[in-house]
Design a protein around this motif. Structure first.
Motif, PDB file in Angstrom:
ATOM      1  N   GLY A  41       0.817  -1.206   0.000  1.00 19.17           N
ATOM      2  CA  GLY A  41       0.000   0.000   0.000  1.00 19.17           C
ATOM      3  C   GLY A  41       0.850   1.255   0.000  1.00 19.17           C
ATOM      4  N   TRP A  42       1.945   1.219   0.769  1.00 16.31           N
ATOM      5  CA  TRP A  42       2.853   2.376   0.845  1.00 16.31           C
ATOM      6  C   TRP A  42       3.502   2.640  -0.508  1.00 16.31           C
ATOM      7  CZ3 TRP A  42       3.859   5.820   4.767  1.00 16.31           C
ATOM      8  CH2 TRP A  42       4.972   6.650   4.607  1.00 16.31           C
ATOM      9  N   GLN A  43       4.018   1.595  -1.155  1.00 18.85           N
ATOM     10  CA  GLN A  43       4.647   1.768  -2.463  1.00 18.85           C
ATOM     11  C   GLN A  43       3.626   2.272  -3.486  1.00 18.85           C
ATOM     12  OE1 GLN A  43       7.716  -1.049  -4.126  1.00 18.85           O
ATOM     13  NE2 GLN A  43       6.111  -1.501  -5.607  1.00 18.85           N
ATOM     14  N   GLY A  44       2.389   1.768  -3.386  1.00 12.70           N
ATOM     15  CA  GLY A  44       1.352   2.237  -4.296  1.00 12.70           C
ATOM     16  C   GLY A  44       1.122   3.732  -4.179  1.00 12.70           C
ATOM     17  N   GLY A  63      -9.951  -3.128   0.124  1.00 12.74           N
ATOM     18  CA  GLY A  63      -9.459  -4.289   0.845  1.00 12.74           C
ATOM     19  C   GLY A  63      -8.213  -3.904   1.617  1.00 12.74           C
ATOM     20  N   PRO A  64      -7.508  -4.871   2.190  1.00 13.25           N
ATOM     21  CA  PRO A  64      -6.355  -4.550   3.034  1.00 13.25           C
ATOM     22  C   PRO A  64      -5.287  -3.685   2.361  1.00 13.25           C
ATOM     23  CG  PRO A  64      -7.037  -6.798   3.445  1.00 13.25           C
ATOM     24  CD  PRO A  64      -7.877  -6.311   2.302  1.00 13.25           C
ATOM     25  N   VAL A  65      -4.893  -3.996   1.121  1.00 11.01           N
ATOM     26  CA  VAL A  65      -3.890  -3.175   0.451  1.00 11.01           C
ATOM     27  C   VAL A  65      -4.422  -1.767   0.218  1.00 11.01           C
ATOM     28  CG1 VAL A  65      -2.592  -2.840  -1.699  1.00 11.01           C
ATOM     29  CG2 VAL A  65      -2.634  -5.084  -0.607  1.00 11.01           C
ATOM     30  N   GLN A 109      -4.138   5.003   4.077  1.00  7.75           N
ATOM     31  CA  GLN A 109      -3.378   5.513   5.221  1.00  7.75           C
ATOM     32  C   GLN A 109      -2.066   6.143   4.771  1.00  7.75           C
ATOM     33  OE1 GLN A 109      -3.379   3.441   9.135  1.00  7.75           O
ATOM     34  NE2 GLN A 109      -4.058   1.661   7.950  1.00  7.75           N
ATOM     35  N   SER A 110      -1.409   5.498   3.821  1.00  8.56           N
ATOM     36  CA  SER A 110      -0.120   6.001   3.348  1.00  8.56           C
ATOM     37  C   SER A 110      -0.268   7.349   2.664  1.00  8.56           C
ATOM     38  CB  SER A 110       0.505   4.984   2.388  1.00  8.56           C
ATOM     39  OG  SER A 110       0.715   3.735   3.029  1.00  8.56           O
ATOM     40  N   ALA A 111      -1.276   7.466   1.797  1.00 10.62           N
ATOM     41  CA  ALA A 111      -1.503   8.737   1.106  1.00 10.62           C
ATOM     42  C   ALA A 111      -1.799   9.848   2.096  1.00 10.62           C
ATOM     43  CB  ALA A 111      -2.646   8.586   0.102  1.00 10.62           C
ATOM     44  N   THR A 134      11.453   2.386   7.626  1.00 11.80           N
ATOM     45  CA  THR A 134      10.522   3.514   7.719  1.00 11.80           C
ATOM     46  C   THR A 134       9.184   3.093   8.304  1.00 11.80           C
ATOM     47  OG1 THR A 134      11.525   4.671   5.847  1.00 11.80           O
ATOM     48  CG2 THR A 134       9.233   5.216   6.361  1.00 11.80           C
ATOM     49  N   LEU A 135       8.646   1.984   7.814  1.00 11.23           N
ATOM     50  CA  LEU A 135       7.318   1.567   8.244  1.00 11.23           C
ATOM     51  C   LEU A 135       7.323   1.025   9.668  1.00 11.23           C
ATOM     52  CD1 LEU A 135       6.047  -0.040   4.925  1.00 11.23           C
ATOM     53  CD2 LEU A 135       5.438   2.188   5.889  1.00 11.23           C
ATOM     54  N   THR A 136       8.389   0.363  10.063  1.00 13.12           N
ATOM     55  CA  THR A 136       8.479  -0.093  11.454  1.00 13.12           C
ATOM     56  C   THR A 136       8.466   1.096  12.404  1.00 13.12           C
ATOM     57  OG1 THR A 136       9.708  -2.080  10.808  1.00 13.12           O
ATOM     58  CG2 THR A 136       9.862  -1.409  13.109  1.00 13.12           C
TER      59      THR A 136
END
Length: 390
Positions: free
Chosen positions: A174-177, A195-197, A203-205, A342-344
């Protein structure tokens, strides 16, 4: 050991299979403490990916405890809890050195097969057909993790499995998207699929600074989650014309970036387009690019089309729209290792909601075949299934 295995289209079984063993000095064996069913596993269930063989162990979202290590292996020790990205990386080839982890040149044991399909090989993937190496997957009690000195990450102390599990695939996907949309602040981003992705893309956007985030789906539970995760606008594609609504939201300009989180098993929307697309599917392709077709239409001229959704073969795409509108298309399996640090940190800071999308849990893999169907059919409000087999 118990494992969820593929035996043909729509036929997932919980089998007893041989325990994995160390095959190389860079291997570790882990006892799986958490694993999940991913939306792309449904492509396997529905027979959309080639080169599956009866008895293949499924699953590429998993983590667990190291119980055995290869001779001379030093990165992890017995008892360590590790997070395992879905792509396998050698760390030595040109692509790995460039940080393009999803196209590692050495980890796919069937590289020639992949090259024949795609032109060049992809990385080896866990539990995702012989086209990507034929590796046993993580919907099992134990897993062999090859090249474990490169991609897997030691789980941070004090952080539970469910807060880390989705680092293996869907969170970085999702983040890379969203990252592919080059969000700098103030943009309108439209996300096909809640869905989950898709939820992680939303959230990432939001974290990246998008001003308007449009979630497109038809499942009420998923649309409700999309709103809580940061979507400012909701479109039910079975009730509304998606293109017209995006034009309205964007004051006629179109979305700056669009993200297809659905992939090859999209559902057609309402109206005449639904009938046309259904006929096209029957005539030209078993894969259904409805979401991608809409995204290409709805993005503004010189906008970005991001495709984290999985496609396994040729599809009809409006290349004229891409060329005449000057669009940029970005896609690819996720370079998971690139984003782990980064995500952790964002998880530890409480900036990403990791667990509220988990609707179904089980401690018994024997529940897997039925939960696959529940997830596929979106029954019982199912958004995400997690197993804790050990």
């Amino acid at each position: 050991m118990k494992a969820l295995c593929w035996h043909g289209k729509g036929d997932i079984r919980c089998d007893t299979v041989p325990d994995p063993r160390i095959e190389d000095a860079r291997d570790v064996i882990i006892k799986v403490t958490s694993c999940a069913i991913c939306g792309s596993d449904l492509h396997l269930m529905d027979g959309q990916m080639p080169t599956m063989e009866s008895g293949d162990v499924l699953g590429h979202e998993f983590m667990g405890e190291v119980v055995e290590v290869g001779q001379g292996f030093t990165k992890f020790k017995k008892g360590d809890r590790i997070v395992v990205p879905f792509n396998i990386n050698c760390g030595e080839c040109r692509q790995c050195k460039l940080g393009n982890w999803s196209v590692c040149q050495r980890s796919n044991r069937n590289a020639e097969m992949a090259a024949a399909q795609f032109g060049y090989t992809t990385a080896g993937l866990f539990g995702y057909s012989h086209l990507t190496g034929g590796y046993g997957g993580g919907q099992a009690e134990y897993v062999r993790v090859p090249m474990a000195d490169v991609a897997p990450m030691l789980a941070p102390e004090g952080v539970d499995d469910e807060s880390l599990l989705f680092l293996t695939d869907i969170l970085p996907t999702g983040w890379q998207g969203a990252e592919h949309c080059e969000v700098e602040g103030g943009e309108i981003i439209a996300v096909w699929g809640a869905g989950p992705v898709g939820l992680f893309a939303i959230q990432s956007a939001k974290i990246m600074g998008a001003e308007r985030i449009i979630a497109i789906d038809t499942v009420p539970e998923r649309l409700a989650l999309a709103r809580t995760y940061g979507a400012t606008d909701i479109i039910d594609f079975m009730q509304e014309d998606v293109f017209e609504r995006i034009k309205e939201i964007s004051k006629g300009e179109g979305a700056d970036g669009v993200i297809d989180c659905v992939g090859m098993e999209a559902s057609a929307g309402h109206g005449v387009a639904s009938l046309v697309n259904t006929i096209q599917e029957k005539l030209t392709s078993t894969q259904r690019p409805y979401a991608l077709m809409e995204a290409i239409k709805a993005v503004r001229p010189c906008g970005i089309v991001s495709v984290p959704g999985v496609y396994g073969g040729p599809i009809p795409v409006n290349m004229g729209s891409i060329v005449q509108k000057g669009l940029t298309l970005k896609s690819g399996q996720t370079h998971v290792k690139r984003y782990l640090e980064t995500l952790t940190r964002l998880i530890q800071e409480g900036k990403i909601d990791m667990t509220s999308m988990i609707t179904h849990r089980s401690t018994d893999l024997a529940d897997g075949p039925e939960l696959y169907k529940t997830f596929r059919d979106k029954k019982d409000g199912c958004v995400k299934v997690v197993f804790h087999p050990n």
